[in-house]
Design a protein around this motif. Structure first.
Motif, PDB file in Angstrom:
ATOM      1  N   THR A 165       0.205 -80.072  34.541  1.00 40.76           N
ATOM      2  CA  THR A 165      -0.568 -79.236  35.198  1.00 40.76           C
ATOM      3  C   THR A 165      -1.549 -80.058  36.091  1.00 40.76           C
ATOM      4  O   THR A 165      -1.839 -79.831  37.150  1.00 40.76           O
ATOM      5  CB  THR A 165      -1.154 -78.375  34.299  1.00 40.76           C
ATOM      6  N   GLN A 225       0.292 -71.656  36.099  1.00 41.89           N
ATOM      7  CA  GLN A 225       0.625 -71.206  34.454  1.00 41.89           C
ATOM      8  C   GLN A 225      -0.027 -70.064  34.174  1.00 41.89           C
ATOM      9  O   GLN A 225      -0.960 -70.053  34.111  1.00 41.89           O
ATOM     10  CB  GLN A 225       0.305 -72.565  33.531  1.00 41.89           C
ATOM     11  N   ASP A 236       4.186 -73.766  37.997  1.00 42.23           N
ATOM     12  CA  ASP A 236       3.841 -74.210  36.658  1.00 42.23           C
ATOM     13  C   ASP A 236       4.353 -73.332  35.799  1.00 42.23           C
ATOM     14  O   ASP A 236       3.968 -72.349  35.553  1.00 42.23           O
ATOM     15  CB  ASP A 236       2.313 -74.467  36.674  1.00 42.23           C
TER      16      ASP A 236
HETATM   17 MG   LIG Z   1       0.465 -77.100  31.877  1.00 42.28          MG
END
Ligand SMILES: [Mg+2]
Ligand SMILES: Nc1ncnc2c1ncn2[C@@H]1O[C@H](COP(=O)(O)OP(=O)(O)OP(=O)(O)O)[C@@H](O)[C@H]1O
Lengths: 328, 353
Positions: free
Chosen positions: A52, A100, A180
């Motif tokens: 990330t 994410q 993500d």
């Molecule tokens: Mg991550």
């Protein structure tokens, strides 16, 4: 495809986070890769390995506690050169990301359509009626009926919210999409629907995509190439089939061996230990304590990045003919 | 495969339903509450030394089944027999000894451990609650044994730590140790590895596998068919509150007989990039268990449905193309037989377990 110029090129990217006290955490440690138009690359690795952080750095979206070094060329221009000033004209318009957990991040009191229109109005790519028309088109593109633009997030299922999150990332027609963990919380059938959508978008729109996930089989199914991250570094990168059939880093091999396969018969083997802390300097190869093939140079010398075959690189002493002492 | 093993758990026609309000407007209008048909006639057995995996997508009723079996949620119908004894209607008081023998393991090792408790406190607690070990020394002994059994050895390395000083995998092992300390006969593990990193999942699953080999019965709830295929003896696939296919793990994934299972198998990504099958993607998502479709509950999404599928509710039957006698599917096309209305969802005297 490989003859085309890369659309995105990261060179020796580093990210440090300031920690309370006087320490810092070296989350990304010299990441370099290229991505071509229409290409799908997987970025895989265990939790905390820096996936990330890497893509947030590409977007220029790291928190103030982070410092970044290295170069990120987007369509030839170094978008890190002058910090926010050089990246902001490109963010969302040329390079966009699906965060994410994005499907759970919609504002519950605003309609899905108005939230997708926001980046358009903000960047002036469309306003008012034109923006609303584009929102409907985008929703249709990701497989949601355009009429549902007036609906609120709670009226969407999880899979639909994830589609809407993808539509949001595509609002300003970017050329590079960073996704993500886009299917992590979804059921396998809904995951299949989302992966099919992402593949279709890269094919039809020529979008280049980085798919971040800890799930190797997802990358195996969807991506042309994969980069395996460990402790902030890309330890192996190459064509997906090569990486699976001829891994040149023990971590890649062990990660596959830890992943059960639906029809495979081999024993599933966990990787002992845990990744190293990134707030201490790492001496030698960071994978040494967990590696089943470590030998003399591993605990003390950091391995060189070597191209083991065209388009296939790995960061492991086993591939290095200059390392004198070889294991028995 | 378990002819000489003792039957540990028999679940027969289990029904679990929840009442939910109809939303704010419904409440104002005093409209009746709606019913979620979480589990609608589920039957299976678990023998000692056997792991049965209940697989399916979210909302299919697998967690409700597990919670009903562990008597944490009340059933509305059907029977649960544990070691030959009917436990479906036991009162809270008579359930107490049973709670020792059936232990739950939860998905989230971050939530299931109290951050203020050391590993010792966490594992000692069930001993105190059930007034098992006499005296401090015996308790300490049992705590250490449980840690070793759960793969945390030497115990002195872990016993004084707090949850935040443990990795995710170690926390899940502590949670498992806190179950093992009571010496249960059946473990009900609800997605025991889904919150953990791939690199440590295999270790936890191998731990459960080792316990199974020692004679533990295990009901594992998972959405991951690959994990089920690798570790379970039998797989039961659930869809909208029913088991739609059930059989030996290998058979269910290599020779699936229900169209839902067949579709699921094609969409599970394989490790080998060259081995990817064309995914047979079903449109839409699993319908809401409040309004279950008539006839076969899968028919609106089924690629091979025929007109009578919207009328006949299929029972579990031996499929025509099954390779083993203990493989069953609920589909009138691949496994013709009487409807569930005639013989119940689990078919007629068919073998299970
Ligand atoms: Mg991550
Ligand atoms: N804002 C922050 N401040 C300090 N450390 C951070 C911050 N964000 C991330 N880190 C640390 O940087 C490292 C890399 O984290 P990152 O979130 O990039 O990992 P990841 O590979 O995406 O993991 P996951 O699979 O869990 O999403 C970790 O050690 C993490 O704890």
């Amino acid at each position: 495809m490989s003859t085309r110029q890369p659309i995105l090129r990261a060179e020796d990217l580093h990210v440090w986070f300031d920690l309370p006290g006087d320490s810092e955490l070296h989350a990304v440690q010299g990441v370099s890769f290229e991505l071509r138009p229409g290409e799908r690359m997987g970025l895989v690795g265990e939790s905390g390995c820096g996936k990330t952080t890497t893509i947030l750095a590409l977007m220029g979206l790291l928190p103030a506690s982070a410092s970044v070094a290295g170069r990120v060329h987007l369509e030839g221009e170094d978008i890190l050169a002058k910090g926010e000033e050089s990246v902001s004209p490109h963010r969302w318009k040329d390079i966009a990301m699906v965060f994410q957990g994005a499907m759970n991040a919609f504002n519950p009191v605003k309609t899905i359509g108005s939230q997708i229109a926001e980046p358009m109005e903000l960047h002036g790519t469309a306003t008012g009626r034109a923006a609303r028309a584009q929102v409907r088109e985008l929703l249709e593109l990701v497989g949601i009926s355009g009429e549902r633009a007036e609906r609120y997030p709670h009226e969407f299922s999880g899979g639909m919210r994830q589609r809407a999150a993808i539509a949001l990332a595509l609002a300003c027609e970017p050329h590079v999409l960073l996704a993500d963990e886009p299917t992590t919380a979804l059921d396998v059938m809904v995951q299949a629907q989302i992966l099919e959508l992402l593949v279709r978008l890269t094919r039809d729109l020529g979008l280049a995509m980085i798919l971040v996930t800890h799930d190797l089989p997802v990358v195996a199914q969807v991506c042309d190439r994969a980069a395996v991250m460990y402790a902030g570094e890309i330890v192996e990168m190459g064509q997906m089939t090569t990486i699976y059939h001829d891994p040149r880093h023990p971590y890649t091999r062990m990660l596959f061996a830890a992943t059960p396969d639906l029809l495979g018969d081999e024993d599933v083997l966990s990787i002992p230990g845990a990744p190293p802390r990134l707030d201490h300097e790492i001496v030698g190869c960071p994978f040494t304590p967990r590696c089943d093939s470590a030998f003399a140079p591993c605990p003390t010398a950091h391995p060189r990045r070597l191209e083991v075959a065209p388009g296939h690189e790995a960061l492991c002493h086993l591939n290095d003919h200059l390392v004198a002492e070889r294991p028995a | 495969m378990s002819a000489e093993r003792d039957t540990l758990l028999e679940v027969d026609g289990l029904v679990t339903r929840y009442r939910v309000p109809r939303g704010v407007l419904g409440a104002i209008a005093r409209r009746p509450k709606e019913t979620v048909h979480a589990v609608e006639g589920v039957s299976f057995t678990i023998a000692t030394g056997q792991m049965v995996a209940l697989v399916g997508e979210s909302g299919c009723g697998k967690t409700s089944t597990a919670q009903t079996v562990a008597r944490m949620v009340d059933s509305e119908g059907g029977a649960i027999r544990f070691r030959g004894r009917e436990i479906t209607q036991l009162s809270a008081r008579s359930l107490r000894p049973l709670r020792r023998e059936i232990q739950m393991i939860y998905q989230d090792p971050y939530e299931s451990l109290d951050p203020r408790f050391t590993v010792r406190d966490t594992i000692e607690e069930p001993l105190l609650v059930h007034r098992i070990a006499r005296g401090k020394e015996e308790r300490e002994q049992k705590v250490r044994e449980a840690l070793v059994r759960a793969g945390l050895s030497p115990p002195e390395l872990f016993i004084d730590r707090y949850p935040h000083e443990l990795s995710g995998g170690q926390r899940q092992r502590v949670a498992i140790a806190a179950s093992l300390v009571l010496d249960p006969k059946l473990l009900v593990a609800d997605e025991p590895v889904s919150m953990l990193d791939v690199s440590v999942r295999a270790g936890i699953l191998a731990l459960l596998d080792g316990l199974r080999k020692e004679g533990m019965g295990i009901l594992m709830i998972t959405h991951d068919l690959s994990t089920a295929a690798h570790f379970a003896d039998r797989i039961a696939v659930m869809y909208l509150g029913r088991i739609v296919e059930e059989g030996p793990a290998r058979e269910v994934v290599r020779n699936p007989q229900h169209p839902y299972t067949r579709a699921l198998i094609t969409v599970v990504p394989k490790r080998d990039p060259r081995e990817q099958t064309t995914p047979q993607i079903l449109t839409g998502e699993t319908p809401n268990p409040i309004r279950v479709p008539p006839g076969c509950r899968f028919h609106p999404r089924c690629p091979i449905a025929e007109p009578q599928c919207s009328e006949v509710d299929p029972s579990l039957q031996r499929p025509r193309d099954a390779a083993t006698p203990d493989h069953r599917a609920a589909c009138i096309i691949t496994a013709p037989g009487p409807s569930a209305d005639e013989v119940g969802p689990d078919g007629d005297g068919a073998p299970h377990g």
